[in-house]
Design an enzyme around this catalytic site. Sequence first.
Site, PDB file in Angstrom:
ATOM      1  N   ASP A  91      -4.328  -6.473  25.488  1.00  0.00           N
ATOM      2  CA  ASP A  91      -4.453  -7.485  24.437  1.00  0.00           C
ATOM      3  C   ASP A  91      -3.086  -8.043  24.089  1.00  0.00           C
ATOM      4  O   ASP A  91      -2.103  -7.794  24.776  1.00  0.00           O
ATOM      5  CB  ASP A  91      -5.219  -6.942  23.219  1.00  0.00           C
ATOM      6  CG  ASP A  91      -4.615  -5.659  22.712  1.00  0.00           C
ATOM      7  OD1 ASP A  91      -3.379  -5.608  22.594  1.00  0.00           O
ATOM      8  OD2 ASP A  91      -5.372  -4.701  22.459  1.00  0.00           O
ATOM      9  N   LYS A 115      -6.671 -10.258  20.738  1.00  0.00           N
ATOM     10  CA  LYS A 115      -7.247 -10.453  19.407  1.00  0.00           C
ATOM     11  C   LYS A 115      -6.125 -10.428  18.397  1.00  0.00           C
ATOM     12  O   LYS A 115      -5.091  -9.836  18.584  1.00  0.00           O
ATOM     13  CB  LYS A 115      -8.262  -9.379  19.098  1.00  0.00           C
ATOM     14  CG  LYS A 115      -7.695  -7.987  19.230  1.00  0.00           C
ATOM     15  CD  LYS A 115      -8.724  -6.935  18.921  1.00  0.00           C
ATOM     16  CE  LYS A 115      -8.068  -5.573  18.956  1.00  0.00           C
ATOM     17  NZ  LYS A 115      -8.984  -4.487  18.821  1.00  0.00           N
ATOM     18  N   GLY A 168       2.084   0.362  21.336  1.00  0.00           N
ATOM     19  CA  GLY A 168       2.466   1.570  20.598  1.00  0.00           C
ATOM     20  C   GLY A 168       1.709   2.783  21.083  1.00  0.00           C
ATOM     21  O   GLY A 168       1.675   3.074  22.280  1.00  0.00           O
ATOM     22  N   MET A 195       0.930  -3.753   9.878  1.00  0.00           N
ATOM     23  CA  MET A 195       0.008  -4.853   9.563  1.00  0.00           C
ATOM     24  C   MET A 195       0.088  -5.283   8.097  1.00  0.00           C
ATOM     25  O   MET A 195      -0.930  -5.573   7.480  1.00  0.00           O
ATOM     26  CB  MET A 195      -1.443  -4.435   9.888  1.00  0.00           C
ATOM     27  CG  MET A 195      -1.670  -4.172  11.359  1.00  0.00           C
ATOM     28  SD  MET A 195      -3.301  -3.488  11.699  1.00  0.00           S
ATOM     29  CE  MET A 195      -3.034  -1.760  11.346  1.00  0.00           C
ATOM     30  N   GLY A 213       9.970  -5.745  17.170  1.00  0.00           N
ATOM     31  CA  GLY A 213      10.889  -4.632  17.375  1.00  0.00           C
ATOM     32  C   GLY A 213      10.974  -4.189  18.826  1.00  0.00           C
ATOM     33  O   GLY A 213       9.994  -4.259  19.565  1.00  0.00           O
TER      34      GLY A 213
END
Length: 266
Positions: free
Chosen positions: A37, A59, A91, A173, A202
């Site tokens: 994604d 998304k 991540g 988020m 980052g």
Amino acid sequence: MNQSAKVYLVGTGPGDPDLLTVKALRLLQNADVVIYDRLISEAILDLIPSGTSQIYVGKKSGNHTFPQDDINQLLVNLAESKRTIVRLKGGDPFVFGRGSEEALVLARHGIEFEIIPGITAASACSAYAGIPLTHRGLSSGVQIVTGHSQSGHALNLDWKTLADNNKTIVIYMGLENIDMICNKLVEAGLDKTTPAAAIQNGTTARQQRVLSTLSVLAADTRNAMLQAPVIFVIGKVVSLANILDWFATDQAIGEYFSDKALSNYG
Ligand code: SAH
């Protein structure tokens, strides 16, 4: 179902391909199909061999172009015909990555899977921004939370517990709600002058770091026009960011880092 099918939920870290684990890289190179994604960086996608099929299920938060149910179903369907199915996750798959939701579906369908941990944004972005998550005398622990509320619901965090002067807060988020989050933390007793940082993109060449303080973090983030992905780090450890800034692509616009403030911690 193809008995030898296996789905690998692979954490890739937040962007820098050098932060992939050896296992993640090996799986990328041996995949029959790779599903990814928008959190997966170009540099990581470049490591996929050219003949491998790739499926984009991009998304955005609040704008799901590919519903999670469809992704789950896609993994199940692919297991019918493919052997090595690699689902990439930004991540770590098990930190705000919905890896466990996908794994539950696979388990229910009796499809074999493996979870390959990745370096989560909290670790990697703070390291690249020169911010230790813990530091003797400054922070004895880390609280990792989401700043995103499910649509239609208010963000419901335990503000009293979060507002702990001796712990670092990391917010994933949080871009949309950062004003409210900072206000709530101040209301709950966290000092307005608590050092705070926003880190955008980052670990990549496009990393931007905004160093600020709790009461002006939201305004500084807006002024710097940061856009997702952004992670926030709040706590005394942020005061070390200038000294430990080894990655150095920063844009320090906060008011906190006078020489005096630095010398208090150096
Ligand atoms: N599973 C991921 C998190 C996915 S949630 C992990 O373990 O890191 C998506 C959020 O992660 C983003 O909104 C942002 O808060 C954070 N994030 C991921 N990559 C980032 C990056 N390169 N820079 C800043 N924040 C990042």
